[in-house]
Each structure stands twice: as C-alpha cells, then as structure tokens.
Design a protein around this motif. Structure first.
Motif, PDB file in Angstrom:
ATOM      1  N   LYS A  16     -45.003  13.929   0.612  1.00  0.00           N
ATOM      2  CA  LYS A  16     -45.125  13.337  -0.718  1.00  0.00           C
ATOM      3  C   LYS A  16     -44.145  12.183  -0.896  1.00  0.00           C
ATOM      4  CE  LYS A  16     -44.538  14.678  -5.610  1.00  0.00           C
ATOM      5  NZ  LYS A  16     -44.340  15.829  -6.516  1.00  0.00           N
ATOM      6  N   VAL A  17     -42.901  12.389  -0.461  1.00  0.00           N
ATOM      7  CA  VAL A  17     -41.894  11.328  -0.564  1.00  0.00           C
ATOM      8  C   VAL A  17     -42.132  10.242   0.474  1.00  0.00           C
ATOM      9  CG1 VAL A  17     -39.426  10.816  -0.400  1.00  0.00           C
ATOM     10  CG2 VAL A  17     -40.195  12.869  -1.593  1.00  0.00           C
ATOM     11  N   LEU A  18     -42.558  10.633   1.671  1.00  0.00           N
ATOM     12  CA  LEU A  18     -42.851   9.630   2.699  1.00  0.00           C
ATOM     13  C   LEU A  18     -43.917   8.651   2.221  1.00  0.00           C
ATOM     14  CD1 LEU A  18     -42.868  11.815   5.944  1.00  0.00           C
ATOM     15  CD2 LEU A  18     -41.218  10.033   5.356  1.00  0.00           C
ATOM     16  N   ILE A  19     -44.928   9.144   1.535  1.00  0.00           N
ATOM     17  CA  ILE A  19     -45.978   8.267   1.009  1.00  0.00           C
ATOM     18  C   ILE A  19     -45.375   7.207   0.100  1.00  0.00           C
ATOM     19  CG2 ILE A  19     -48.025   8.172  -0.487  1.00  0.00           C
ATOM     20  CD1 ILE A  19     -48.654  11.051   0.532  1.00  0.00           C
ATOM     21  N   ALA A  20     -44.491   7.636  -0.799  1.00  0.00           N
ATOM     22  CA  ALA A  20     -43.858   6.688  -1.721  1.00  0.00           C
ATOM     23  C   ALA A  20     -43.029   5.657  -0.970  1.00  0.00           C
ATOM     24  CB  ALA A  20     -42.988   7.443  -2.727  1.00  0.00           C
ATOM     25  N   LEU A  21     -42.289   6.086   0.039  1.00  0.00           N
ATOM     26  CA  LEU A  21     -41.489   5.162   0.837  1.00  0.00           C
ATOM     27  C   LEU A  21     -42.378   4.177   1.592  1.00  0.00           C
ATOM     28  CD1 LEU A  21     -38.932   7.772   2.210  1.00  0.00           C
ATOM     29  CD2 LEU A  21     -38.327   5.802   0.798  1.00  0.00           C
ATOM     30  N   TYR A  22     -43.468   4.670   2.167  1.00  0.00           N
ATOM     31  CA  TYR A  22     -44.359   3.807   2.932  1.00  0.00           C
ATOM     32  C   TYR A  22     -45.130   2.851   2.031  1.00  0.00           C
ATOM     33  CZ  TYR A  22     -43.574   7.047   6.859  1.00  0.00           C
ATOM     34  OH  TYR A  22     -43.009   7.800   7.855  1.00  0.00           O
ATOM     35  N   GLU A  23     -45.475   3.298   0.830  1.00  0.00           N
ATOM     36  CA  GLU A  23     -46.220   2.436  -0.099  1.00  0.00           C
ATOM     37  C   GLU A  23     -45.441   1.150  -0.392  1.00  0.00           C
ATOM     38  OE1 GLU A  23     -49.211   2.396  -1.839  1.00  0.00           O
ATOM     39  OE2 GLU A  23     -49.915   4.050  -0.578  1.00  0.00           O
ATOM     40  N   THR A  66     -38.963  16.356  -5.295  1.00  0.00           N
ATOM     41  CA  THR A  66     -39.831  15.237  -4.895  1.00  0.00           C
ATOM     42  C   THR A  66     -40.187  14.275  -6.024  1.00  0.00           C
ATOM     43  OG1 THR A  66     -41.757  16.692  -5.173  1.00  0.00           O
ATOM     44  CG2 THR A  66     -40.820  16.484  -2.958  1.00  0.00           C
ATOM     45  N   SER A  67     -40.576  14.784  -7.154  1.00  0.00           N
ATOM     46  CA  SER A  67     -40.968  13.901  -8.256  1.00  0.00           C
ATOM     47  C   SER A  67     -39.777  13.064  -8.720  1.00  0.00           C
ATOM     48  CB  SER A  67     -41.535  14.712  -9.426  1.00  0.00           C
ATOM     49  OG  SER A  67     -42.639  15.485  -9.001  1.00  0.00           O
ATOM     50  N   ILE A  68     -38.606  13.687  -8.761  1.00  0.00           N
ATOM     51  CA  ILE A  68     -37.395  12.977  -9.160  1.00  0.00           C
ATOM     52  C   ILE A  68     -37.037  11.926  -8.114  1.00  0.00           C
ATOM     53  CG2 ILE A  68     -34.941  13.218  -9.711  1.00  0.00           C
ATOM     54  CD1 ILE A  68     -36.895  14.434 -11.780  1.00  0.00           C
ATOM     55  N   ILE A  69     -37.204  12.266  -6.840  1.00  0.00           N
ATOM     56  CA  ILE A  69     -36.916  11.302  -5.774  1.00  0.00           C
ATOM     57  C   ILE A  69     -37.783  10.060  -5.926  1.00  0.00           C
ATOM     58  CG2 ILE A  69     -37.098  10.871  -3.293  1.00  0.00           C
ATOM     59  CD1 ILE A  69     -36.332  13.823  -2.848  1.00  0.00           C
ATOM     60  N   ILE A  70     -39.064  10.253  -6.176  1.00  0.00           N
ATOM     61  CA  ILE A  70     -39.981   9.119  -6.287  1.00  0.00           C
ATOM     62  C   ILE A  70     -39.652   8.272  -7.515  1.00  0.00           C
ATOM     63  CG2 ILE A  70     -42.405   8.456  -6.599  1.00  0.00           C
ATOM     64  CD1 ILE A  70     -43.118  10.889  -4.831  1.00  0.00           C
ATOM     65  N   GLU A  71     -39.322   8.919  -8.619  1.00  0.00           N
ATOM     66  CA  GLU A  71     -38.930   8.155  -9.803  1.00  0.00           C
ATOM     67  C   GLU A  71     -37.610   7.429  -9.559  1.00  0.00           C
ATOM     68  OE1 GLU A  71     -39.525   9.185 -13.754  1.00  0.00           O
ATOM     69  OE2 GLU A  71     -40.857  10.896 -13.369  1.00  0.00           O
ATOM     70  N   TYR A  72     -36.693   8.063  -8.850  1.00  0.00           N
ATOM     71  CA  TYR A  72     -35.422   7.411  -8.534  1.00  0.00           C
ATOM     72  C   TYR A  72     -35.654   6.170  -7.681  1.00  0.00           C
ATOM     73  CZ  TYR A  72     -30.949   6.436  -6.329  1.00  0.00           C
ATOM     74  OH  TYR A  72     -29.823   5.804  -5.871  1.00  0.00           O
ATOM     75  N   LEU A  73     -36.521   6.276  -6.694  1.00  0.00           N
ATOM     76  CA  LEU A  73     -36.813   5.120  -5.845  1.00  0.00           C
ATOM     77  C   LEU A  73     -37.340   3.948  -6.673  1.00  0.00           C
ATOM     78  CD1 LEU A  73     -38.458   6.875  -2.763  1.00  0.00           C
ATOM     79  CD2 LEU A  73     -36.255   5.674  -2.805  1.00  0.00           C
TER      80      LEU A  73
END
Length: 219
Positions: A16-23, A66-73
């Motif tokens: 889930k987090v990898l997707i956000a990083l790759y996007e 995970t959700s917090i990580i993606i929002e933090y990014l």
C-alpha cells in the motif's frame, strides 16, 4: 537523509505504501524485514516497539500506520500525484474508502490467513468460512459503490486505491470475486495494470509460496 521504508514485499500493507511512493517516483531505501536480515529487524524494533510494519523513517521522524504514512508523504514530500484531495468532503470520502478496504476487506483475509497458519484443519476451514461471508458482503457493497467510477473515489487515483489494490489482490485469492460482480472484477484488473501496483506485485512474486491458503496460478 533519504526516506527509509521497513517492510516486506509480500505484505499487503507494505505494498500500500510502496504504491504511493512509486506513484510519485519518490526516492527511498527499502529495508526488508526477514529473519535473514537481523540488523533490519533490530533497527525497526528500536524505532517502533509495537512491532507493526511498514514503518517510514524520514530523518529523525518515524511514521507508522499506512494511511498516516501516505498522508505524511503528501505533506512532507509532495509529488505530481495528489493522493488525497484538497476538498475536505472529497478527502473524507477517500479516507472512508481507505478505511473500508483495510477493515472490511483486508481484515477478513488476515483472519483466514492466521487460521491457516495455525496448522489446524478445522480452524482453517472456519477461518475461510468467516472470511468468505465477510468478503462477499464487502464485494457486493463495493460493486454498487463503483458504478460510474474509474477509481475508488471517482476519476482520480487516490489513497483509497492504494489501499484497494493489495487488499482486493489477496482477497480474490481467498474468496474469488464472482462473475456476477463485473464492476469490481474490472476494477481489480485496472489496479493490477496500474504501473505502481504492477511493480509491487512483481517484486513480491518470489514470495508467493508464503501464502498459506495457496497462491493461485494467475495474476
């Protein structure tokens, strides 16, 4: 210091987090959490003693969940792909769908997986039956929700899709999405074709033997 992500390639929440990083093509160092990498395990436990992964490290900051990580990014390392809308009500819809994927799709899958890992045949059957009931309810709800939408929350790929991709991937292995739900099946196929998730799937392919319910010969 570059971003560091502690996790495992076969983990749905790591994906889930990898997707956000790759996007957003964000540079980061991946530290796999596995028994043959004790140093990574020690570093991770020192940073997050609650023993949950993935964990994002940004300098001296440890970011969990995970959700917090993606929002933090999005806040600290914004890129061209905005995964949470600026509009508060639209953002609420995205967060809602993100929570639904984690709680009502991935949680039943994890229940079945944990039951299978017990090694007890009766417990495994009960776990799969429980997951099948819960997933069929979630599938039907998602089918209705996806009407007229390309992605989970509309026409823009979002945090909700980062959550949906790995959850539906493993859910369909646990309780196949029936042909009577064409919108959900097509949505899962779109997620699999998304370059960010396709990359995560390929990186996890060597670990498919770890799926205790038996990974199907597809995807």
């Amino acid at each position: 210091m570059s971003l560091i992500l502690y996790g495992h390639p076969f983990s749905s929440y790591t994906q889930k987090v990898l997707i956000a990083l790759y996007e957003n093509a964000l540079p980061f160092t991946f530290r796999c959490l596995a028994p043959d990498m004790p140093r990574h395990l020690q570093e991770w436990l020192e940073r997050w003693p609650l023993r949950k992964f993935p964990l994002l490290v940004d300098g001296e900051r440890n970011v969990a969940e995970t959700s917090i990580i993606i929002e933090y990014l999005q806040l600290a390392h914004p890129g061209p792909r905005q995964l949470l809308p600026d509009d508060p009500l639209q953002a609420l819809e995205v967060r809602f769908l993100d929570r639904c994927c984690d709680l009502h799709v991935m949680t039943p899958v994890q229940h079945a997986v944990n039951a299978a890992l017990s090694g007890d045949a009766a417990q495994t059957l009960a776990g799969r039956a429980f997951a099948a009931e819960k997933l069929d309810l979630a599938y039907a709800w998602l089918e209705a929700r996806l009407a007229g939408r390309t992605w989970a929350a509309g026409e823009h790929f979002s945090l909700a899709d980062c959550a949906a991709a790995p959850t539906l991937f493993y859910a369909d292995w646990t309780q196949p999405i029936p042909a009577t739900l064409p919108l959900l099946r097509a949505y899962r196929a779109r997620l699999l074709a998304r370059p960010s998730f396709a990359r995560a799937v390929e990186e996890a392919r060597p670990y498919r033997h770890l799926f205790p319910l038996g990974a199907p010969q597809r995807d």
